[in-house]
Design an enzyme around this catalytic site. Structure first.
Site, short mmCIF file in Angstrom:
data_model
loop_
_atom_site.label_atom_id
_atom_site.label_comp_id
_atom_site.label_asym_id
_atom_site.label_seq_id
_atom_site.Cartn_x
_atom_site.Cartn_y
_atom_site.Cartn_z
N LYS A 168 0.83 -1.21 0.00
CA LYS A 168 0.00 0.00 0.00
C LYS A 168 0.86 1.26 0.00
O LYS A 168 1.57 1.54 0.95
CB LYS A 168 -0.90 0.06 1.24
CG LYS A 168 -1.88 1.22 1.16
CD LYS A 168 -2.42 1.65 2.51
CE LYS A 168 -1.74 2.87 3.06
NZ LYS A 168 -2.03 4.13 2.35
N GLU A 243 10.69 1.62 9.64
CA GLU A 243 11.60 2.73 9.30
C GLU A 243 10.85 4.01 9.60
O GLU A 243 9.94 4.39 8.87
CB GLU A 243 11.97 2.67 7.82
CG GLU A 243 12.64 1.39 7.36
CD GLU A 243 14.03 1.23 7.93
OE1 GLU A 243 14.61 2.22 8.41
OE2 GLU A 243 14.54 0.10 7.90
N CYS A 277 13.32 11.55 5.63
CA CYS A 277 13.46 11.02 6.99
C CYS A 277 14.84 11.34 7.53
O CYS A 277 15.01 11.55 8.72
CB CYS A 277 13.19 9.53 7.00
SG CYS A 277 14.18 8.65 5.79
N GLU A 375 10.00 16.41 14.56
CA GLU A 375 10.26 16.29 13.13
C GLU A 375 9.31 17.21 12.37
O GLU A 375 8.10 17.10 12.51
CB GLU A 375 10.04 14.84 12.68
CG GLU A 375 10.45 14.60 11.25
CD GLU A 375 10.21 13.17 10.80
OE1 GLU A 375 9.15 12.61 11.09
OE2 GLU A 375 11.10 12.62 10.12
P1 NAP Z 1 2.61 8.43 7.88
O1 NAP Z 1 1.49 9.38 8.05
O2 NAP Z 1 3.04 7.63 9.03
O3 NAP Z 1 2.18 7.49 6.67
C1 NAP Z 1 3.02 6.48 6.15
C2 NAP Z 1 2.17 5.41 5.51
O4 NAP Z 1 1.39 4.74 6.51
C3 NAP Z 1 1.15 5.91 4.50
O5 NAP Z 1 0.95 4.94 3.51
C4 NAP Z 1 -0.09 6.07 5.35
O6 NAP Z 1 -1.26 6.03 4.57
C5 NAP Z 1 0.02 4.89 6.26
N1 NAP Z 1 -0.61 5.05 7.57
C6 NAP Z 1 -0.87 6.17 8.26
N2 NAP Z 1 -1.42 5.89 9.45
C7 NAP Z 1 -1.50 4.55 9.53
C8 NAP Z 1 -1.97 3.65 10.51
N3 NAP Z 1 -2.49 4.07 11.67
N4 NAP Z 1 -1.91 2.33 10.26
C9 NAP Z 1 -1.39 1.87 9.11
N5 NAP Z 1 -0.94 2.68 8.13
C10 NAP Z 1 -0.98 4.00 8.35
O7 NAP Z 1 3.89 9.17 7.35
P2 NAP Z 1 3.97 10.23 6.18
O8 NAP Z 1 3.50 11.53 6.69
O9 NAP Z 1 3.35 9.67 4.95
O10 NAP Z 1 5.52 10.26 5.91
C11 NAP Z 1 6.40 11.02 6.64
C12 NAP Z 1 7.03 10.23 7.75
O11 NAP Z 1 7.70 9.09 7.23
C13 NAP Z 1 8.09 11.01 8.47
O12 NAP Z 1 7.98 10.78 9.85
C14 NAP Z 1 9.38 10.43 7.94
O13 NAP Z 1 10.48 10.59 8.77
C15 NAP Z 1 9.01 9.02 7.77
N6 NAP Z 1 9.93 8.38 6.83
C16 NAP Z 1 10.83 7.47 7.32
C17 NAP Z 1 11.74 6.88 6.48
C18 NAP Z 1 12.74 5.89 6.98
O14 NAP Z 1 13.22 5.12 6.18
N7 NAP Z 1 13.07 5.88 8.24
C19 NAP Z 1 11.74 7.21 5.12
C20 NAP Z 1 10.82 8.14 4.67
C21 NAP Z 1 9.90 8.71 5.55
P3 NAP Z 1 -1.92 7.37 3.98
O15 NAP Z 1 -0.82 8.35 3.70
O16 NAP Z 1 -2.58 6.88 2.75
O17 NAP Z 1 -2.88 7.83 5.00
#
Ligand code: NAP
Ligand code: MG
Length: 485
Positions: A168, A243, A277, A375
Site C-alpha cells: 500500500k 523505518e 526522513c 520532526e
Molecule cells: P505516515 O502518516 O506515518 O504514513 C506512512 C504510511 O502509513 C502511509 O501509507 C499512510 O497512509 C500509512 N498510515 C498512516 N497511518 C497509519 C496507521 N495508523 N496504520 C497503518 N498505516 C498508516 O507518514 P507520512 O506523513 O506519509 O511520511 C512522513 C514520515 O515518514 C516522516 O515521519 C518520515 O520521517 C518518515 N519516513 C521514514 C523513512 C525511513 O526510512 N526511516 C523514510 C521516509 C519517511 P496514507 O498516507 O494513505 O494515509
C-alpha cells in the site's frame, strides 16, 4: 489496483493533484475492505499453495531483472509522473527515484545468493544446520516522499526470497506505484505474488497491520503511525520492520572543508523540500565559524530556485499537500516564538497556488525547543551552536530519534571518534545522503526497528530454521532410552 494478477476497478476513488499547480491529475481507487481481503487472500494463496516460494532463486531473480529493465525503458515517463504527482523536482525523480529503484531490483536479484544458512558445530552425533526461509505474506506500507523508490526497496527484497506481498502506497502519492503494477504484469510476475492496493492509512494500512493472515509488516512512515502499527500487529505477533522518523544532527566542525559543508548542509535540509526522513534538520555549528558559516548559508539559500517541479532547473518544488504546507508553516510560527528567524519563513511571493514554503533557517536555537525536538518534515533548519566535541555529541544524541547524522571535519580521527559515539543507524562523514543498495539503513531508538537494504535488509524478510539430523551409531539417539519403559 492489482490483485491476484488482475487489474481491478474502483468502487470509490481518491483524487490526485499536482502539488505545484493544484490541478487534478487523476482519480485512483480507494480500496474497500473487500478489496483488501481479496489482496491478502491472493498473497496468502500465492505463498501457501503457489509455486513462488519453491522456485529456484535464479528464476525469481529473472523476474526482478526483467522488472528493472522495464523500469529503465519507461524511466522518463515514470519520472515525469512521479514529479507531477508529488511535487518532487524533475532533477530528483530523473537522477534518483527512478534509476535507483531500477538498480534495487537488480541488486536484490543478485544479492539474495548471499542469504544462506550454515552448518553448526554441536556437541552431539548429529548434523545441525540452518536454512533461511521466507517469512510468508509481507504487508508493505510506505509514505509519499520517495514512493517509487521505497516500493522497490520493500517489494524487491521481499519477493526475491519467496515472500509474497500486499503493498500500500500513501494516498498522497499512489500513481507511480499503480504504474509499477503494469510493469509487474508485463514482466509476467505470477498471480498474487505482489498485490498493489491504494487507499488510506486509517483503513487499508490499519487493515494490513491488524490482519491475522499477514506474517510481517514492513512499514516506512512516521513514528506515531509506527507505534499504532506495532500495537495492531500484536494480534498475531507479526514480524515487524519499521523505518520511522528522524531529527538528524548535521555536525559542522570548524576544521571542515567549508565549501563541502555548506553544499552538504543545503542538500541535507532542502533536497526534496526537506521531506526526507534523514533530513539534517538540526545544524550543529561550532562557535568559532558560526557567523561566517551562517552568512554563507543564508546567501546560498536565498539563491535556491523555487519553481514548478517539472522545470529541470528548479531546486525547490512544492510540498506534498496543503496539510503538509499548513503543518510546516505551523512549525515556522512556533520557531518564530522560540528562536530567531534568519531567512525564509513564509509562502514564497508569487506562489499563492501550490503548496510551497520558502527554505527557512532559524538561528539561536536551543536543543530543547520544539523546532529542535520535533520532526518538521519540510524545508526548515534549526541551527544550534556548540563549542566542544563533547557538547556536539551530547546535543546530537539528545533526541528520541536515532536515524542518521552527518559530520564535517578534515580530522579523520575526530570523525571516527564522533561517528562511534552517535546513537543512530547511519553516519555520513563529509558527505550527505549516500544510500547504497549494499549498505544497511535504519534507525536506533524511536527511528525504528530493523534494517532496509544490504544483507541485513534481506535477512529481515527471512525466518531461520534449525534442522537437526541424528547420526548416532546404530540409529538410536539419546532420547531413545530416556524413559526406561
Ligand atoms: P505516515 O502518516 O506515518 O504514513 C506512512 C504510511 O502509513 C502511509 O501509507 C499512510 O497512509 C500509512 N498510515 C498512516 N497511518 C497509519 C496507521 N495508523 N496504520 C497503518 N498505516 C498508516 O507518514 P507520512 O506523513 O506519509 O511520511 C512522513 C514520515 O515518514 C516522516 O515521519 C518520515 O520521517 C518518515 N519516513 C521514514 C523513512 C525511513 O526510512 N526511516 C523514510 C521516509 C519517511 P496514507 O498516507 O494513505 O494515509
Ligand atoms: Mg498528488
Amino acid at each position: 489496483m492489482y490483485i491476484d494478477g488482475e487489474f481491478r476497478d474502483a468502487q470509490k476513488t481518491i483524487t490526485s493533484i499536482n502539488p505545484c499547480s493544484e490541478e487534478v491529475i487523476a482519480d485512483f481507487p480507494k480500496a474497500t475492505e473487500g478489496d483488501l481481503k481479496d489482496a491478502i487472500r491472493a498473497a496468502r494463496r500465492a505463498f501457501d499453495k503457489g509455486t513462488w516460494p519453491q522456485l529456484r532463486l535464479e528464476e525469481r531473480a529473472s523476474y526482478l531483472t526483467k522488472i528493472a529493465a522495464l523500469i529503465r525503458e519507461e524511466a522518463f515517463d515514470l519520472a515525469e509522473l512521479e514529479t507531477k504527482d508529488t511535487g518532487k523536482t524533475t532533477k530528483q525523480t530523473t537522477f534518483i527515484d527512478i534509476p535507483v529503484a531500477a538498480d534495487a531490483y537488480d541488486y536484490f536479484a543478485s544479492a539474495a545468493k548471499e542469504v544462506k544458512g550454515e552448518t553448526l558445530s554441536i556437541p552431539a552425533a548429529a548434523l545441525s544446520y540452518t536454512v533461511k526461509e521466507p517469512v510468508g505474506v509481507v504487508g508493505a506500507i510506505i509514505p509519499w516522499n520517495y514512493p517509487f523508490l521505497m516500493a522497490a526497496w520493500k517489494i524487491a527484497s521481499s519477493i526475491i526470497l519467496g515472500n509474497t506481498v500486499v503493498f500500500k502506497p500513501s494516498q498522497y502519492a499512489s500513481l507511480s506505484c499503480l504504474a509499477l503494477a503494469k510493469i509487474f504484469d508485463t514482466a509476467g510476475l505470477p498471480k498474487g505474488v505482489v498485490n498493489i492496493i491504494t487507499g488510506t492509512g486509517r483503513e487499508v494500512g490499519m487493515g494490513i497491520a491488524q490482519s491475522p493472515d499477514i506474517d510481517m509488516v514492513s512499514f516506512t512512515g512516521s513514528t506515531e503511525s509506527g507505534r499504532e502499527i506495532m500495537k495492531a500487529a500484536a494480534v498475531n505477533i507479526k514480524k515487524l520492520a519499521l523505518e520511522l522518523g528522524g531529527k538528524s544532527a548535521n555536525i559542522v566542525f570548524a576544521d571542515c572543508d567549508l565549501d563541502a559543508a555548506i553544499g552538504g548542509t543545503l542538500s541535507a535540509i532542502f533536497m526534496n523540500q526537506g521531506q526526507m526522513c534523514v533530513a539534517g534538520s538540526r545544524l550543529l555549528l561550532q562557535d568559532s565559524i558560526y557567523e561566517k558559516f551562517i552568512a554563507l548559508l543564508i546567501e546560498k539559500t536565498k539563491k535556491l530556485k523555487i519553481g514548478d517541479s517539472r522545470a529541470p532547473d528548479t531546486d525547490i518544488g512544492a510540498l506534498i499537500s496543503k496539510q503538509q504546507q499548513t503543518d510546516v508553516l505551523g512549525y515556522v510560527a512556533i520557531g518564530k516564538k522560540e528562536a530567531k528567524l534568519l531567512c525564509g519563513g513564509k509562502i514564497p511571493d508569487g506562489f499563492a497556488k501550490g503548496f510551497y514554503v520558502e527554505p527557512t533557517i532559524f538561528g539561536e536555537v536551543n536543543n530543547n525547543m520544539r523546532i529542535a525536538q520535533e520532526e518538521i518534515f519540510g524545508p526548515v533548519l534549526s541551527v544550534i551552536k556548540f563549542s566542544s566535541i563533547e557538547e556536539a555529541v551530547t546535543i546530537a544524541n539528545d533526541t528520541p530519534y536515532g536515524l542518521a547524522a552527518m559530520v564535517w571535519t578534515k580530522d579523520l580521527a575526530k570523525a571516527h571518534d564522533v561517528s562511534k559515539r552517535l546513537r543512530c543507524g547511519t553516519v555520513w562523514v563529509n558527505t550527505y545522503g549516500g544510500f547504497y543498495n549494499e549498505a544497511p539503513f535504519g534507525g536506533y531508538k524511536q527511528s525504528g526497528i530493523g534494517r532496509e537494504l544490504g544483507k541485513e535488509g534481506l535477512l529481515e524478510h527471512t525466518e531461520t530454521k534449525h534442522i537437526n539430523i541424528d547420526l548416532s551409531p546404530g540409529g538410536k539417539s539419546l532420547v531413545t532410552n530416556w524413559f526406561s519403559v
